[in-house]
Each structure stands twice: as structure tokens, then as C-alpha cells.
Design a protein around this motif. Sequence first.
Motif, short mmCIF file in Angstrom:
data_model
loop_
_atom_site.label_atom_id
_atom_site.label_comp_id
_atom_site.label_asym_id
_atom_site.label_seq_id
_atom_site.Cartn_x
_atom_site.Cartn_y
_atom_site.Cartn_z
N ALA A 1 0.84 -1.20 0.00
CA ALA A 1 0.00 0.00 0.00
C ALA A 1 0.87 1.25 0.00
O ALA A 1 1.80 1.36 0.79
CB ALA A 1 -0.92 0.00 1.21
N ALA A 2 0.57 2.18 -0.89
CA ALA A 2 1.34 3.42 -0.98
C ALA A 2 0.77 4.46 -0.02
O ALA A 2 -0.34 4.31 0.51
CB ALA A 2 1.31 3.95 -2.41
N SER A 3 1.56 5.50 0.21
CA SER A 3 1.11 6.61 1.05
C SER A 3 1.44 7.92 0.34
O SER A 3 2.03 7.93 -0.75
CB SER A 3 1.81 6.56 2.42
N ALA A 4 1.10 9.03 0.98
CA ALA A 4 1.40 10.32 0.39
C ALA A 4 2.90 10.59 0.35
O ALA A 4 3.35 11.48 -0.38
CB ALA A 4 0.70 11.43 1.18
N ALA A 5 3.67 9.82 1.13
CA ALA A 5 5.13 9.99 1.15
C ALA A 5 5.83 9.06 0.17
O ALA A 5 7.06 9.15 0.01
CB ALA A 5 5.67 9.77 2.56
N THR A 6 5.11 8.17 -0.48
CA THR A 6 5.71 7.24 -1.43
C THR A 6 6.09 7.99 -2.71
O THR A 6 5.26 8.71 -3.28
CB THR A 6 4.73 6.10 -1.77
N ARG A 7 7.32 7.81 -3.14
CA ARG A 7 7.81 8.56 -4.30
C ARG A 7 7.07 8.18 -5.57
O ARG A 7 6.71 9.03 -6.38
CB ARG A 7 9.31 8.31 -4.47
N ASP A 8 6.85 6.89 -5.77
CA ASP A 8 6.17 6.43 -6.97
C ASP A 8 5.01 5.53 -6.53
O ASP A 8 5.21 4.38 -6.16
CB ASP A 8 7.12 5.66 -7.88
N VAL A 9 3.80 6.07 -6.54
CA VAL A 9 2.66 5.31 -6.05
C VAL A 9 2.26 4.19 -7.02
O VAL A 9 1.43 3.35 -6.68
CB VAL A 9 1.45 6.25 -5.82
N ARG A 10 2.86 4.18 -8.22
CA ARG A 10 2.55 3.13 -9.17
C ARG A 10 3.33 1.86 -8.89
O ARG A 10 2.97 0.79 -9.39
CB ARG A 10 2.87 3.62 -10.59
N ALA A 11 4.38 1.98 -8.07
CA ALA A 11 5.21 0.82 -7.74
C ALA A 11 5.10 0.51 -6.25
O ALA A 11 4.78 1.38 -5.43
CB ALA A 11 6.67 1.10 -8.10
N LYS A 12 5.34 -0.72 -5.91
CA LYS A 12 5.29 -1.13 -4.51
C LYS A 12 6.44 -0.48 -3.74
O LYS A 12 7.60 -0.57 -4.16
CB LYS A 12 5.41 -2.66 -4.42
N PRO A 13 6.16 0.18 -2.62
CA PRO A 13 7.24 0.81 -1.85
C PRO A 13 8.20 -0.26 -1.32
O PRO A 13 7.78 -1.34 -0.90
CB PRO A 13 6.51 1.53 -0.72
#
Length: 242
Positions: free
Chosen positions: A191-203
Motif C-alpha cells: 500500500a502506498a502513502s502520500a510519502a511514497t515517491r512512486d505510487v505506481r510501484a510497490k514501496p
Amino acid sequence: MSKPPLPPSDDAKAVSQTECNPDLARRRFLQSAAAAVTVGAAPHLHAKESQMNDASAPAPTGATGTVRSPVMPVKLTINGRLHQLQLEPRVTLLDALREYVGLMGTKKGCDRGQCGACTVLADGRRINSCLTLAVMHEGESITTVEGLAQAGKLSPIQQAFIERDAFQCGYCTPGQLCSATALIEEFRAGAASAATRDVRAKPTELTEAEIRERMSGNICRCGAYPNIVAAVIDVYRRQRTA
């Protein structure tokens, strides 16, 4: 030529008698007070009697003047145990946990979903229990802070909070623990968050920025945020290398 004095009136005689006899004065006062109460209560008693005889009268009200709703059976699975409760439909999950089940670990902070002190897990998903109704969670598995430990052993995040001294007054700690527990599982699931650089990829890395963003719904008024972040990082790294 002066006029002869007038004879005392009945009121003057009554005043003179009461001044000379304190018991009589007290008796007259109590009689007057009782009469006033009776006269004042008569309209209310009549209205109440009329309401009882009127089939169309509104439902009885509570102490605050709000209309009481009929209770209904609600089955909640909390910390692996089934609880069969009789609740009004408008009872929140938070109040059900505290007032009906007796699990006082979940705290009522703001009661409006702003502080996160009431955070619990519903099927592993963290929610603010003050913003949801108990009847909405039949069939779900609810986990409170009391259910994080298993077989008398603290959960990894509970142990890390102790090691990192990630609390002060402790009021927000139950919600912080539940939120941190779900946070790690959410990150593992991608699950991505607002701090994830690329929300299209798994952090790939649970950084401090990721933790602060994902824990932003839980307020610590004592300001133990650095230690809370450190505790979450410790658990994440230990589980990643295990």
C-alpha cells in the motif's frame, strides 16, 4: 385633637403572632411553600397523565432529553472472543468496547476522529472506533490493544515501544500500537502513502518519512514521535531480516 388609633388589622395580628411565636412562623412558611409547589406541579402532572393516556405520544426520553432507541442484539468478535450484546443502533464501536465489553484500553480522546487514541483493528484494518457504529461490524474480527499480546507474550511492536521508551503519559499509546501494527502489514502488502515517491510501484523501504505520514492520524500530545518512529523501524527491520 388627635384621632383615636385604629384597631389592628388581621394581617397585623398575624405578623404580631408570628413574631412572638417562631414555630408558628415556620409552620406558615412551610404551608405556603407546599402550596406553591403543588400549584406549580399541577400543570406538569396533568400533561404527563395526558401523555401516558395518549397512544400517539412520543417515545420516552433519556436524562438529556434525547429519544431512546430500541436495543437490538449485536454479536461482536473481539480479540478472538464472541460477545453477544444488546445495543442501541447508534452506539459507537468505541462505547461498545468500553462501556459494554469492559475493554478500557481503547481510549476516548476527541470523540470525533481527530486524535487516533481510539484506533482499533477491524479485520486487520485500522479504524477510528469513535466514528463507526458497533452494529456495522458484525462478522468482523475486532482487535484492541488488549488483543495484541498472545499467550502472555507482548507483540513485537509492544516490546519495541518499551525498548525505545516510545510513550510518556500513555493515553495515546493503545491507538499508536494498533496503528503501528497495521502500518507494517499495510507496507508489506504494497500500500502506498502520500510519502511514497512512486505510487505506481510497490514501496520498498519503510523510511522515517513513510512512517510519519502513515502514523499522522495518531496524535501524541507529549511529543514522543521520534521514539515511536524508531520503534516501528526496529520491528520492520527485525521482521525483514528474520
